[in-house]
Design a protein around this motif. Structure first.
Motif, PDB file in Angstrom:
ATOM      1  N   LEU A  21      27.410  36.615  47.445  1.00  0.00           N
ATOM      2  CA  LEU A  21      28.660  36.214  46.799  1.00  0.00           C
ATOM      3  C   LEU A  21      29.534  35.518  47.825  1.00  0.00           C
ATOM      4  O   LEU A  21      29.701  36.011  48.948  1.00  0.00           O
ATOM      5  CB  LEU A  21      29.397  37.438  46.232  1.00  0.00           C
TER       6      LEU A  21
ATOM      7  N   GLN B 166      33.444  33.967  48.045  1.00  0.00           N
ATOM      8  CA  GLN B 166      34.703  34.025  47.294  1.00  0.00           C
ATOM      9  C   GLN B 166      35.864  33.608  48.189  1.00  0.00           C
ATOM     10  O   GLN B 166      35.957  34.050  49.338  1.00  0.00           O
ATOM     11  CB  GLN B 166      34.919  35.450  46.770  1.00  0.00           C
TER      12      GLN B 166
ATOM     13  N   THR C  55      40.100  33.443  47.848  1.00  0.00           N
ATOM     14  CA  THR C  55      41.223  33.842  47.012  1.00  0.00           C
ATOM     15  C   THR C  55      42.527  33.532  47.718  1.00  0.00           C
ATOM     16  O   THR C  55      42.684  33.808  48.909  1.00  0.00           O
ATOM     17  CB  THR C  55      41.160  35.350  46.683  1.00  0.00           C
TER      18      THR C  55
END
Length: 373
Positions: free
Chosen positions: A10, A12, A14
């Motif tokens: 994963l 990611q 943010t």
């Protein structure tokens, strides 16, 4: 999948933005896992290695906190279990029983994270299932260090068609080292204790009745930390009856000002006739001798429309908190006001359905309710 090896990853990024002066900024996460599950009918063995890399670029931090950080945490685990099986009887009916011991070893390195903000991490409420999780926190801002073994034992009863009829589980964690990462202090968990509380889980099904229960007992303090028992009767989508009793010791309350220590919850959707249903809920705090939420209403169903009338009264969040001292003991005093409302809804069904705004309110009040009836 590469042969028997399973790979997952994963990536990611943010951006956290705050309306006040709290820390904000960017967090990048790279989360990769390699595991090798080996499964047989009589058991399984799954070694796994997981690496979580985090990059922070922050602003509005205090002088004692970092405005940037780069952390790489390695989590390794071995999950193994056996499955014993035998034919037997349950309430006179032929059934199949399993006995499933489980061992889960977890090793997570310690990374100092106390000077970083927590955007999405909170301690998980301990339960039997949490014994076999890799992280005792949600999100990516806190990763708990660990060097521990979890032991569990489960027995299940299945019908001839393979449907679960009854299951019971017991388990406990044994720690080899103290836990250094203690953000938010996980409720009911002492970071220096050698063992976790004992957790028990129970499920039973008989025709339209389901029974669920969980219990947590602290062997160090010799007290019950938390537990609940829930009964649900459901006859298709026509009749629903729920009852739950739950308790939480005040020493492990995270939301001590809001959550009661002992409460009951009764809810129902019950047919009075083919077209008329009674809707109700009564959530009561036994320790406060106070109703948390009450709901009473009537629903009328025709072929292409539904009408509902509901009366709801519920306690709001505390509007004011004060502290007082009585006989040397300090306690918090909250002012929780009750909010009441009468709701009327006319809902058209079909391809051009209109309305349905009360469905979410009823779903939150009555577990098992579905608006798509």
């Amino acid at each position: 999948n590469v042969g028997q090896v399973e790979l997952s990853g994963l990536a990611q990024m943010t951006e956290f933005d705050k309306s006040d002066s709290s820390p904000e900024g960017t967090r990048i996460v790279l989360d990769g896992r390699v595991s090798w599950p080996m499964r047989r009918t009589w058991g399984y063995l799954t070694p796994s290695v997981r690496t979580i890399h985090r990059e922070y670029s922050l602003s509005n931090t205090s002088a004692a906190d970092r405005d940037s950080a780069s952390l790489t945490t390695v989590l390794s685990s071995v999950d193994m279990g056996l499955i014993f099986e035998r034919p037997t009887k349950l309430l006179g009916a032929p059934t199949r029983q399993t006995l499933e011991p489980r061992l889960y070893y977890l090793k997570v390195q310690e990374d100092y994270q106390e000077d970083l903000p927590s955007f999405d991490s909170t301690p998980m409420t301990p339960s039997y299932d949490s014994l076999f999780r890799e992280n005792r926190y949600t999100g990516y801002d806190r990763i708990g260090d660990a060097d521990q073994i979890a032991l569990g034992l489960t027995t299940r009863y299945f019908s001839k068609m393979g449907k679960p009829r009854l299951s019971a589980s017991f388990g406990q964690v044994f720690y080899f080292n103290d836990r250094a990462v203690n953000f938010g202090s996980t409720p009911g968990s002492d970071p220096q204790t050698d063992t976790s509380p004992v957790f028990a889980s129970f499920y039973a099904n008989y025709r339209n009745l389901d029974v669920n229960a969980q219990y947590e007992y602290d062997t160090d303090t010799e007290q019950s930390n938390r537990g609940y028992i829930s009964l649900r009767y459901r006859r298709g989508d026509e009749a629903i009856l729920n009852f739950t009793y739950s308790m939480t010791d005040s020493k492990v309350q995270r939301s001590r000002l809001i959550r009661p220590e002992e409460e009951t919850d009764l809810s129902l959707l019950w047919p009075v006739s083919r077209q008329v249903n009674l809707i109700g809920r009564w959530n009561y705090a036994l320790d406060k001798e106070q109703t948390i939420e009450s709901l009473l209403g009537v629903e009328y169903n025709a072929c292409c429309w539904t009408a509902r009338v509901l009366f709801r009264r519920n306690l709001e969040e505390p509007r004011r908190t004060s502290i007082r001292t009585i006989n040397g003991a300090t306690e918090f005093v909250t002012n929780r006001r009750a909010d009441s409302g009468i709701y009327f809804e006319f809902q058209l069904r079909g391809l051009a359905s209109l309305g349905g705004r009360l469905d979410s309110l009823i779903q939150n009040s009555i577990p098992g309710f579905s608006g798509d009836r």
